[in-house]
Design a protein around this motif. Sequence first.
Motif, mmCIF file in Angstrom:
data_model
loop_
_atom_site.group_PDB
_atom_site.id
_atom_site.type_symbol
_atom_site.label_atom_id
_atom_site.label_comp_id
_atom_site.label_asym_id
_atom_site.label_seq_id
_atom_site.Cartn_x
_atom_site.Cartn_y
_atom_site.Cartn_z
ATOM 1 N N ALA B 228 2.831 11.915 60.984
ATOM 2 C CA ALA B 228 2.270 10.602 60.705
ATOM 3 C C ALA B 228 0.757 10.693 60.732
ATOM 4 O O ALA B 228 0.207 11.667 61.205
ATOM 5 N N GLY B 229 0.104 9.670 60.210
ATOM 6 C CA GLY B 229 -1.341 9.631 60.256
ATOM 7 C C GLY B 229 -1.980 10.420 59.141
ATOM 8 O O GLY B 229 -1.292 11.050 58.348
ATOM 9 N N PRO B 230 -3.316 10.403 59.100
ATOM 10 C CA PRO B 230 -4.014 11.087 58.019
ATOM 11 C C PRO B 230 -4.039 12.587 58.257
ATOM 12 O O PRO B 230 -3.639 13.061 59.305
ATOM 13 N N GLY B 231 -4.512 13.320 57.298
ATOM 14 C CA GLY B 231 -4.637 14.759 57.476
ATOM 15 C C GLY B 231 -3.653 15.511 56.620
ATOM 16 O O GLY B 231 -2.696 14.966 56.103
ATOM 17 N N LEU B 232 -3.911 16.789 56.522
ATOM 18 C CA LEU B 232 -3.099 17.645 55.664
ATOM 19 C C LEU B 232 -2.066 18.361 56.499
ATOM 20 O O LEU B 232 -2.324 18.680 57.647
ATOM 21 N N PRO B 233 -0.935 18.703 55.916
ATOM 22 C CA PRO B 233 -0.092 19.644 56.640
ATOM 23 C C PRO B 233 -0.827 20.982 56.678
ATOM 24 O O PRO B 233 -1.518 21.330 55.721
ATOM 25 N N PRO B 234 -0.741 21.715 57.781
ATOM 26 C CA PRO B 234 -1.450 22.993 57.838
ATOM 27 C C PRO B 234 -0.884 23.987 56.824
ATOM 28 O O PRO B 234 0.266 23.869 56.408
ATOM 29 N N ASN B 235 -1.712 24.941 56.457
ATOM 30 C CA ASN B 235 -1.327 25.911 55.427
ATOM 31 C C ASN B 235 -0.427 26.999 56.020
ATOM 32 O O ASN B 235 -0.818 28.158 56.168
ATOM 33 N N THR B 236 0.792 26.588 56.368
ATOM 34 C CA THR B 236 1.720 27.544 56.984
ATOM 35 C C THR B 236 2.134 28.632 55.997
ATOM 36 O O THR B 236 2.413 29.751 56.405
ATOM 37 N N ALA B 237 2.157 28.303 54.706
ATOM 38 C CA ALA B 237 2.615 29.285 53.717
ATOM 39 C C ALA B 237 1.710 30.509 53.693
ATOM 40 O O ALA B 237 2.179 31.649 53.644
ATOM 41 N N SER B 238 0.400 30.272 53.773
ATOM 42 C CA SER B 238 -0.533 31.396 53.739
ATOM 43 C C SER B 238 -0.408 32.246 55.002
ATOM 44 O O SER B 238 -0.411 33.479 54.949
ATOM 45 N N LEU B 239 -0.253 31.577 56.135
ATOM 46 C CA LEU B 239 -0.127 32.331 57.388
ATOM 47 C C LEU B 239 1.192 33.111 57.407
ATOM 48 O O LEU B 239 1.228 34.283 57.806
ATOM 49 N N ALA B 240 2.261 32.474 56.956
ATOM 50 C CA ALA B 240 3.558 33.142 56.937
ATOM 51 C C ALA B 240 3.520 34.373 56.029
ATOM 52 O O ALA B 240 4.068 35.434 56.358
ATOM 53 N N SER B 241 2.845 34.233 54.915
ATOM 54 C CA SER B 241 2.737 35.353 53.990
ATOM 55 C C SER B 241 1.952 36.509 54.635
ATOM 56 O O SER B 241 2.296 37.681 54.473
ATOM 57 N N HIS B 245 3.551 40.113 54.872
ATOM 58 C CA HIS B 245 3.013 41.198 54.050
ATOM 59 C C HIS B 245 2.081 42.126 54.801
ATOM 60 O O HIS B 245 2.032 43.319 54.524
ATOM 61 N N ASP B 246 1.333 41.607 55.746
ATOM 62 C CA ASP B 246 0.356 42.467 56.407
ATOM 63 C C ASP B 246 0.722 42.808 57.845
ATOM 64 O O ASP B 246 0.426 43.886 58.318
ATOM 65 N N LEU B 247 1.363 41.874 58.554
ATOM 66 C CA LEU B 247 1.745 42.182 59.936
ATOM 67 C C LEU B 247 3.185 42.691 60.004
ATOM 68 O O LEU B 247 3.720 42.916 61.093
ATOM 69 N N GLN B 248 3.795 42.821 58.837
ATOM 70 C CA GLN B 248 5.114 43.452 58.738
ATOM 71 C C GLN B 248 6.244 42.762 59.498
ATOM 72 O O GLN B 248 7.149 43.421 59.998
ATOM 73 N N LEU B 249 6.203 41.454 59.569
ATOM 74 C CA LEU B 249 7.356 40.735 60.119
ATOM 75 C C LEU B 249 8.405 40.614 59.011
ATOM 76 O O LEU B 249 8.064 40.302 57.868
ATOM 77 N N ILE B 250 9.659 40.848 59.361
ATOM 78 C CA ILE B 250 10.706 40.658 58.358
ATOM 79 C C ILE B 250 10.985 39.157 58.238
ATOM 80 O O ILE B 250 10.661 38.389 59.151
ATOM 81 N N PRO B 251 11.580 38.726 57.124
ATOM 82 C CA PRO B 251 11.716 37.279 56.889
ATOM 83 C C PRO B 251 12.317 36.506 58.056
ATOM 84 O O PRO B 251 11.829 35.422 58.401
ATOM 85 N N VAL B 252 13.337 37.046 58.723
ATOM 86 C CA VAL B 252 13.947 36.269 59.805
ATOM 87 C C VAL B 252 12.980 36.115 60.981
ATOM 88 O O VAL B 252 12.990 35.121 61.694
ATOM 89 N N GLU B 253 12.098 37.093 61.145
ATOM 90 C CA GLU B 253 11.089 36.966 62.207
ATOM 91 C C GLU B 253 10.059 35.902 61.846
ATOM 92 O O GLU B 253 9.598 35.150 62.709
ATOM 93 N N VAL B 254 9.702 35.834 60.575
ATOM 94 C CA VAL B 254 8.774 34.793 60.135
ATOM 95 C C VAL B 254 9.427 33.434 60.366
ATOM 96 O O VAL B 254 8.828 32.511 60.925
ATOM 97 N N LEU B 255 10.681 33.336 59.968
ATOM 98 C CA LEU B 255 11.428 32.087 60.151
ATOM 99 C C LEU B 255 11.416 31.660 61.613
ATOM 100 O O LEU B 255 11.130 30.507 61.944
ATOM 101 N N ARG B 256 11.661 32.610 62.496
ATOM 102 C CA ARG B 256 11.736 32.272 63.926
ATOM 103 C C ARG B 256 10.387 31.888 64.508
ATOM 104 O O ARG B 256 10.326 31.137 65.481
ATOM 105 N N ARG B 257 9.301 32.419 63.942
ATOM 106 C CA ARG B 257 7.978 32.010 64.417
ATOM 107 C C ARG B 257 7.844 30.495 64.283
ATOM 108 O O ARG B 257 7.315 29.821 65.147
ATOM 109 N N PHE B 258 8.308 29.991 63.143
ATOM 110 C CA PHE B 258 8.108 28.564 62.870
ATOM 111 C C PHE B 258 9.223 27.698 63.451
ATOM 112 O O PHE B 258 9.035 26.511 63.669
#
Lengths: 372, 278
Positions: B228-241, B245-258
């Motif tokens: 709620a309220g003003p503001g943008l959703p944070p750019n989770t897509a860039s961080l997840a990528s 791609h660079d920290l070598q987390l497999i997709p399920v690990e990325v999923l679990r981070r969030f």
Amino acid sequence: MTPITSPSASPGLLAKSSFQRFIDALMAGGYRVMGQRLCDGAVKWDDVRLVSDLPIGWRDAQEPGRYRLEPTDSGRFFEVVNGPESVKRFAFAPREPLLVIERSSKSFQATPTLPKGEKTALLGVRACDLAGLAVQDRVFLRDAYPDPYYRTRRADLFLVAVNCARALPTCFCASLNTGPKAQAGFDLALTELDDAFLIEAGSQAGRELMPRLPLAPAPEQFLAEAEAQAEACANSQTRRVETAQLPQALYDAHEHPRWDQVAARCLACGNCTMVCPTCFCHAVEDVPDLNGQRAEQARVWDSCFTQEHGYIHGKNIRPAVKDRYRMWLTHKLASWIDQFGTSGCVGCGRCITWCPVGIDLTEELPALLKKA
Amino acid sequence: MRQQQPAKTTKAVTRPRLGVFKFASCDGCQLSVLNLEDELVALGQALDIVYFPEASSAMKAGPYDIVLVEGSITTSEDARRILNVREQARTLITIGACATAGGIQALRNWADVEAFKRAVYPSPQYIDSLGASTPISEHVRVDYELWGCPIDKGQLLRLLIDLLAGVQPRLPTQSVCLECKRQGHVCVMVARGLPCLGPVTRTGCGAICPGMGRDCYGCFGPAEGPSAGPGLPPNTASLASRFHHDLQLIPVEVLRRFRGINGHAKPFKDESHAWEDA
Ligand code: SF4
Ligand code: SF4
Ligand code: SF4
Ligand code: SF4
């Protein structure tokens, strides 16, 4: 050895084995000596009392979004070029208490809380850091209203520069003429050679310290070696920022599609502004007590990447990440020139290394200046 | 968050009445209230604490000027009870990840709750439990939200001080990174390759985890505009990528981070969904 007593600009030679005496002389001069020390996988400013406190045997490897220390057997004392902290925090504190405001019967009283001075010698300041400090001096000290908090802290600093012998892949001071050799703004400047340091004074305080050091006159060949080292360091830099078309070309690029591409990567996390030696934005916060009788006011580092920073009068003037990155880069490389007569970037490369997703302004700028 | 007129102090005679209510939660956030040791006495003088079962047996009826709600809605009874609490509350503040975003128990939202019941209880038919854990804001209007698991007691105190003073409270929405850098911590992502959620997580904790050499796991929820309220959703897509791609987390690990303590908060939920079939 005959100590050099004249205040001449010619550098003296200090044997590496005598470096402890240099630290001792600073401490005897009443300074708290701080240098870059190993901490949590990088280096941070911390107390240095012994030569062995320096990160000897280590060097830093830096690239966009990545920092690692690796062992080296070079034996050099200042082989680690830098860490996330410039010297900014020593003059422009991350959190600076400004005022205590107290209510009295019918009125209130505001008492400034100037920082308590502590003479501090910073050992190992790089040329780009000095250039960054000069930019901040311009922001905080110029004109009729110098900032008393900054001024108090700044006056206590004794700056011992180290001329860079090694550039990182992220460095580009040579293209901005801010390094790798310290030109001005230092009290003492060191050049590290294999077995000795060349030491030169750049201020009265520096000249006063020189006679207390076991210095020998520097032979010509050492001076030449120092010059060659600085030149090789400059030549080894692979990144650069081309300033010829600035500021106008960046203003002209205001609607460039590249801004959308970089915004898709940018987290608006503000790390680039926090590590930048020239970024000066801050917010002022009040901390009131429960009874409404007393409040403390402090300023804290802020960033143009936050939502709050762009919020004025019921409207956010920089709602999107694109607006914020564009604001940052355009200010840094273009409007800073109009505002302060100098670039807001000194080429230290910190924003490249410490960006969690490795956004690189030396890559963004040329892309933005290319016709879309 | 809809802002409403903050409660004003009219000297000791009519101190604002405070009620603290608990739903599905661990009580940690209520303990943060009690942990305000130094300020508790002054707080008790400024506010009339009339309903706070965790701290006192005196439980007076509403209405209340300020209500703190801990916990998420996980049963049909609680879904009814929160309506009543809202009716009694002039200003309603959620405290903590459970009340604000559904909490760690919202992991059930991706699981079969009936199967859990059968596995745990000998007589599962007596267990009244909803299939999802939901934040208070999905049931009633919320005036202010405090994030964190647990909340930061200083942030709570500040919110109460502002309400008592009759000024509009301002809760920071910026990233943990800003505070992390102010404090001079070395970035665990850049220097050690740890998948830190700090860049997309809102500040408030004081960057505790990076200060202890570990990566932020997002307990203060998404930075800026979460629900709620003003503001943008944070750019989770860039961080997840970056994580992948660079920290070598497999997709399920990325999923679990969030999908953690604030996994039900929209920006984090959307990001975890994006990695489901990756
Ligand atoms: S903009 Fe980046 S490279 Fe330039 S001075 Fe700031 S941190 Fe250093
Ligand atoms: S450029 Fe990098 S460091 Fe700066 S706000 Fe964007 S993601 Fe953060
Ligand atoms: S450690 Fe985490 S919170 Fe701190 S600067 Fe790095 S990414 Fe941000
Ligand atoms: S660093 Fe992140 S996970 Fe740790 S306390 Fe702060 S918000 Fe929570």
